[in-house]
Design an enzyme around this catalytic site. Sequence first.
Site, PDB file in Angstrom:
ATOM      1  N   HIS A 144      76.388  -0.459 -10.609  1.00  0.00           N
ATOM      2  CA  HIS A 144      76.667  -1.172  -9.361  1.00  0.00           C
ATOM      3  C   HIS A 144      77.613  -2.342  -9.633  1.00  0.00           C
ATOM      4  CE1 HIS A 144      72.456   0.131  -7.773  1.00  0.00           C
ATOM      5  NE2 HIS A 144      73.375   0.798  -7.083  1.00  0.00           N
ATOM      6  N   LYS A 182      62.807   4.755   1.669  1.00  0.00           N
ATOM      7  CA  LYS A 182      61.931   4.734   0.489  1.00  0.00           C
ATOM      8  C   LYS A 182      61.484   3.284   0.282  1.00  0.00           C
ATOM      9  CE  LYS A 182      66.459   4.917  -1.457  1.00  0.00           C
ATOM     10  NZ  LYS A 182      67.506   5.494  -2.120  1.00  0.00           N
ATOM     11  N   ARG A 236      79.547   8.679  -7.991  1.00  0.00           N
ATOM     12  CA  ARG A 236      79.345   8.992  -9.402  1.00  0.00           C
ATOM     13  C   ARG A 236      79.721  10.436  -9.746  1.00  0.00           C
ATOM     14  NH1 ARG A 236      73.350   6.911  -9.256  1.00  0.00           N
ATOM     15  NH2 ARG A 236      73.701   8.068  -7.347  1.00  0.00           N
TER      16      ARG A 236
HETATM   17  O1  PNS Z   1      71.621   2.489  -2.314  1.00  0.00           O
HETATM   18  P1  PNS Z   1      71.361   3.399  -1.170  1.00  0.00           P
HETATM   19  O2  PNS Z   1      69.894   3.718  -1.064  1.00  0.00           O
HETATM   20  O3  PNS Z   1      72.242   4.618  -1.157  1.00  0.00           O
HETATM   21  O4  PNS Z   1      71.734   2.519   0.148  1.00  0.00           O
HETATM   22  C1  PNS Z   1      71.477   3.027   1.403  1.00  0.00           C
HETATM   23  C2  PNS Z   1      72.164   2.210   2.512  1.00  0.00           C
HETATM   24  C3  PNS Z   1      71.558   0.822   2.633  1.00  0.00           C
HETATM   25  C4  PNS Z   1      73.633   2.099   2.208  1.00  0.00           C
HETATM   26  C5  PNS Z   1      71.943   3.060   3.785  1.00  0.00           C
HETATM   27  O5  PNS Z   1      70.586   3.269   3.960  1.00  0.00           O
HETATM   28  C6  PNS Z   1      72.517   2.451   5.037  1.00  0.00           C
HETATM   29  O6  PNS Z   1      73.711   2.485   5.267  1.00  0.00           O
HETATM   30  N1  PNS Z   1      71.621   1.888   5.874  1.00  0.00           N
HETATM   31  C7  PNS Z   1      72.003   1.322   7.151  1.00  0.00           C
HETATM   32  C8  PNS Z   1      71.561   2.228   8.305  1.00  0.00           C
HETATM   33  C9  PNS Z   1      72.710   2.994   8.934  1.00  0.00           C
HETATM   34  O7  PNS Z   1      73.735   2.440   9.250  1.00  0.00           O
HETATM   35  N2  PNS Z   1      72.518   4.317   9.120  1.00  0.00           N
HETATM   36  C10 PNS Z   1      73.474   5.179   9.789  1.00  0.00           C
HETATM   37  C11 PNS Z   1      74.610   5.720   8.964  1.00  0.00           C
HETATM   38  S1  PNS Z   1      74.166   6.568   7.504  1.00  0.00           S
END
Ligand code: PNS
Length: 354
Positions: A199, A223, A272
Amino acid sequence: MRIIAGEARGVRLTNVPLGVRPTADRIRESLFNRLGQFFDGGNVLDLYAGTGALGIEALSRGCERAVFVEKDRGAVEAIRENLRRTGLQERAEIIRDDVGRALERLSGRDGTYNLIFIDPPYRIAAPEAGNVQVRLHALLAPDGRAVIESSSRSPEIVGSKKGESRRYGDTVVTIFERSDLTMNVAVCPGSFDPITTGHLDIIRRAAGIFDHVVIAVGRNLRKGPRLTATERAQLIETVTSDIDNVSVELMDGLLVDFAREQGARVIVKGLRAVSDFESEFEQAQLNRTLSPQIETVFIMSAAEYSFLSSSAVREIAGLGGEVRGLVPDVILDVVREIYSGSGDQTEATRQRIG
Ligand code: PNS
């Protein structure tokens, strides 16, 4: 001090409270000459408003509405009194708060400002200056102008060398058009449970491309994360403290709404391997459907991090394995303790995160 022109012309303003450094009449007069004397409606935002003289002068000269932001109680009283004297209180709102917090609230509202005055005191913290800089672009109307007063002793709110500056003794007043302030802000979202060296590599590379990168720490995740969003954000702040143009925020709700509030036009994600592609492609398409103006940009992971994930770190730490190299060294001990199998982290460990 008096109002110089417009409907409240000649009204004497109340005495300046202790600790407030007002813009001298001659500077105010010259500034409004540069801005064009009179206005045909429009909204004004007066940050670090002091006695409110700049915003009130703009109201007197034809602006429709003004919002004053000031946290000092005495200064807020002075603004109230000055609005009463000029009879302009119906067209004004005073927010008594930190400029950072007030800007956050204002960003969540509809509407932009045609004039934004920023006259910060000599001592404001660098993160606050950064916060103002990030939000300014989103709050300024397309044809709006931001006026920033600075002196050799006050921090630079805007790093941009553009804008039209004029010096009055120790004070420099710069007028910025919106295009002078255009910052390429990117949001880098994730659950960061915990942040890994992979990251951090993506964040550093993004910070090298964009003017500012806001790391968005997801608060409501499907999660259940081991650490609270605040704790995950604190670990990220620790490992990014040497990168000037990165800030960390907690994110509720939709990513595209968050990006808009931050004045960001880009979502940055690390990619990745092919296995990431399907889910990332789906999210990018959904976000593009929700908000076509916001682009998703992928940065390919460096080969040495292509196998690395937070879930792998959690599993290895949980089974007593070595996570050195997988997470930044400064948070190694905390990560080992927090994610080790027992799950009953002591209060002492949690306190060390902050
Ligand atoms: O590290 P991760 O678990 O891949 O992160 C997930 C994250 C926070 C990027 C994702 O859950 C997110 O974008 N959440 C916001 C909710 C949202 O906008 N959802 C609709 C489009 S996917």
